[in-house]
Design an enzyme around this catalytic site. Structure first.
Site, short mmCIF file in Angstrom:
data_model
loop_
_atom_site.label_atom_id
_atom_site.label_comp_id
_atom_site.label_asym_id
_atom_site.label_seq_id
_atom_site.Cartn_x
_atom_site.Cartn_y
_atom_site.Cartn_z
N TYR A 34 0.83 -1.20 0.00
CA TYR A 34 0.00 0.00 0.00
C TYR A 34 0.87 1.25 0.00
CZ TYR A 34 -3.72 3.26 1.21
OH TYR A 34 -4.59 4.32 1.21
N LYS A 53 1.00 4.18 -2.91
CA LYS A 53 0.63 5.57 -2.67
C LYS A 53 1.83 6.52 -2.84
CE LYS A 53 -3.71 5.02 -2.18
NZ LYS A 53 -4.62 5.58 -3.22
#
Length: 353
Positions: A197, A201
Site C-alpha cells: 500500500y 501511494k
C-alpha cells in the site's frame, strides 16, 4: 539568484498556484453542472464525495466493481436530485477496455457532452499481502510469486484513469478541467508492515509531482489529497483499526476529507497543490514546533484544531521540513492522550455503527 527566487520562477513556469490557505473559505458552487467521472465511488470516501458533489449540482458517473452499492447510490442520487445526471457502470480499473468504456459512457450521458473532472479514486489495501511479502516461505520447495493485486489497482488502475483523463479533459471547451489524484498519508510517510500500500501511494505522489509540471499545457489542473486513515469508512476491520489507531492522534473525519477534495475541485485558482487530511490537531502548547505555517488558532475547527494541511508536496525546499513537523505533531498529540485516550478509542471503535 536565491532559492526563493528560483522556486518562484519554477512556479510561474509550471503555472503552479500559491500554497492553499485552508483557513479561508472557497466557493463550492463552481462544481454545479460539471460532469465528474470517478472510479471506486460506489462506497467509502468515494460515495461520500459523490453525495456531496451531487448536492452542489454536479453530474456524477461512477465506475466500480461493487455493483449493488453503486446502483443503490445512483438510485438515491437520482431520487434526491432529479435535475442532474447520474450513471453507474461496472468497471475493473485494471482492465484498459473497461475504463475506456466508462469514459465513453460518461461523454455520452454528460449534459454537455464532455468531462470536467476526473477522480481516480479506486484503491485497495490488503494487509496480509505485506506480511507474506516480507516473510518469504518456500511452498513445495519453491518460492511463490508475491501478489501484485494492490499495485495493479492502486498504480496501474490510477495510471489508466489518468491517461484517459489527459485525453478527454482537454476536449472539453470549458476553461476549467481538473484531475484530482487520491494519495494517502502513506504517500509521504512510511507505513511499516504495509509495503504494498505504501509503495502504491508513494507512486501516486510521484505521478502528481510529475504531472503538475506539464498539465498546464493541456489546461488541466492537477491536484491531490492525501487522507490519513478515515473513521467510519470501513477501510479496516474494527480489530485492525483498534490496533493501528488506539492511543494515537486519532483518525481523519469524512467531513474533512470531502471538504479538502471539494476545495481542490471547486477552487479553479488552485493548481498543482496537495492537501493532507488527518486527525484534527492544535499546535498551541506543543513544544518543538516552529514556523507560522504550523500554527493553529484555538477557534479553528470549532476549537478542535485543524485536520487539513497544505503539505508542500511539490515545493522541494519545504516538503521534508513539513513532514518532519507533522510527524512530530502526530506523535506529540498521541503522547498527550496516553492510555486513557487509547481506551477511549477502542471503546468508540467497537460502539460505532
Amino acid at each position: 539568484m536565491s532559492d526563493t527566487q528560483t522556486l518562484s520562477g519554477i512556479q510561474k513556469m509550471i503555472h503552479q498556484s500559491p500554497p492553499v490557505d485552508v483557513t479561508k473559505p472557497y466557493d463550492p458552487s463552481t462544481v454545479s453542472d460539471k460532469t465528474i467521472v470517478m472510479t471506486g465511488g460506489a462506497k467509502g470516501l468515494g460515495a461520500h464525495m459523490a453525495r456531496h458533489w451531487a448536492s452542489l449540482g454536479a453530474h456524477i458517473v461512477i465506475g466500480d466493481l461493487a455493483d449493488a452499492e453503486g446502483e443503490e447510490l445512483i438510485a438515491s442520487l437520482r431520487a434526491s436530485y432529479p435535475k442532474a445526471t447520474f450513471a453507474y457502470q461496472h468497471c475493473d480499473v485494471t482492465d484498459w477496455d473497461s475504463q475506456v468504456s466508462l469514459f465513453e459512457t460518461a461523454v455520452r450521458v454528460s449534459p454537455s457532452g464532455a468531462i470536467d473532472v476526473v477522480v481516480p479514486n479506486a484503491g485497495i489495501i490488503v494487509p496480509a499481502q505485506s506480511k507474506i511479502f516480507e516473510n518469504p516461505v518456500l511452498v513445495d520447495g519453491k518460492l511463490p510469486k508475491p501478489s501484485t493485486a494492490t499495485l495493479d489497482v492502486n498504480i496501474t488502475g490510477a495510471m489508466f484513469t489518468t491517461h484517459l483523463a489527459l485525453y478527454y479533459l482537454p476536449l472539453n471547451p470549458r476553461p476549467d478541467r481538473c484531475l484530482l489524484l487520491i494519495g494517502s498519508v502513506a504517500s509521504i510517510m512510511p507505513l511499516p508492515g504495509q509495503t504494498h500500500y505504501a509503495m502504491s501511494k508513494h507512486a501516486i505522489l510521484g505521478l502528481f509531482r510529475s504531472l503538475r509540471a506539464t498539465s498546464h499545457f493541456k489546461s488541466v489542473r492537477v491536484n491531490m489529497i492525501a487522507p490519513f486513515y478515515t473513521a467510519q469508512t470501513h477501510m479496516m476491520p474494527p480489530v485492525t483499526e483498534a490496533i493501528f489507531l488506539s492511543g494515537s492522534a486519532g483518525a481523519a473525519t469524512v467531513a474533512d476529507v470531502v471538504d479538502a477534495a471539494t476545495r481542490l475541485v471547486a477552487d479553479e485558482a488552485v493548481a498543482g497543490r496537495a492537501l493532507v487530511v488527518g486527525p484534527r490537531m492544535k499546535t498551541r502548547g506543543v513544544d518543538g514546533l516552529e514556523g507560522e505555517d504550523m500554527a493553529v488558532a484555538d477557534a479553528e475547527g470549532d476549537g478542535q484544531g485543524r485536520g487539513i494541511w497544505e503539505f508542500y508536496a511539490d515545493d522541494y525546499e519545504y516538503v521534508d521540513s513539513f513532514v518532519k513537523r507533522y510527524l512530530y505533531l502526530l506523535n506529540a498529540v498521541g503522547n498527550v492522550r496516553g492510555w486513557l485516550g487509547m481506551l477511549g478509542d477502542i471503546w468508540g471503535i467497537f460502539r460505532r455503527k
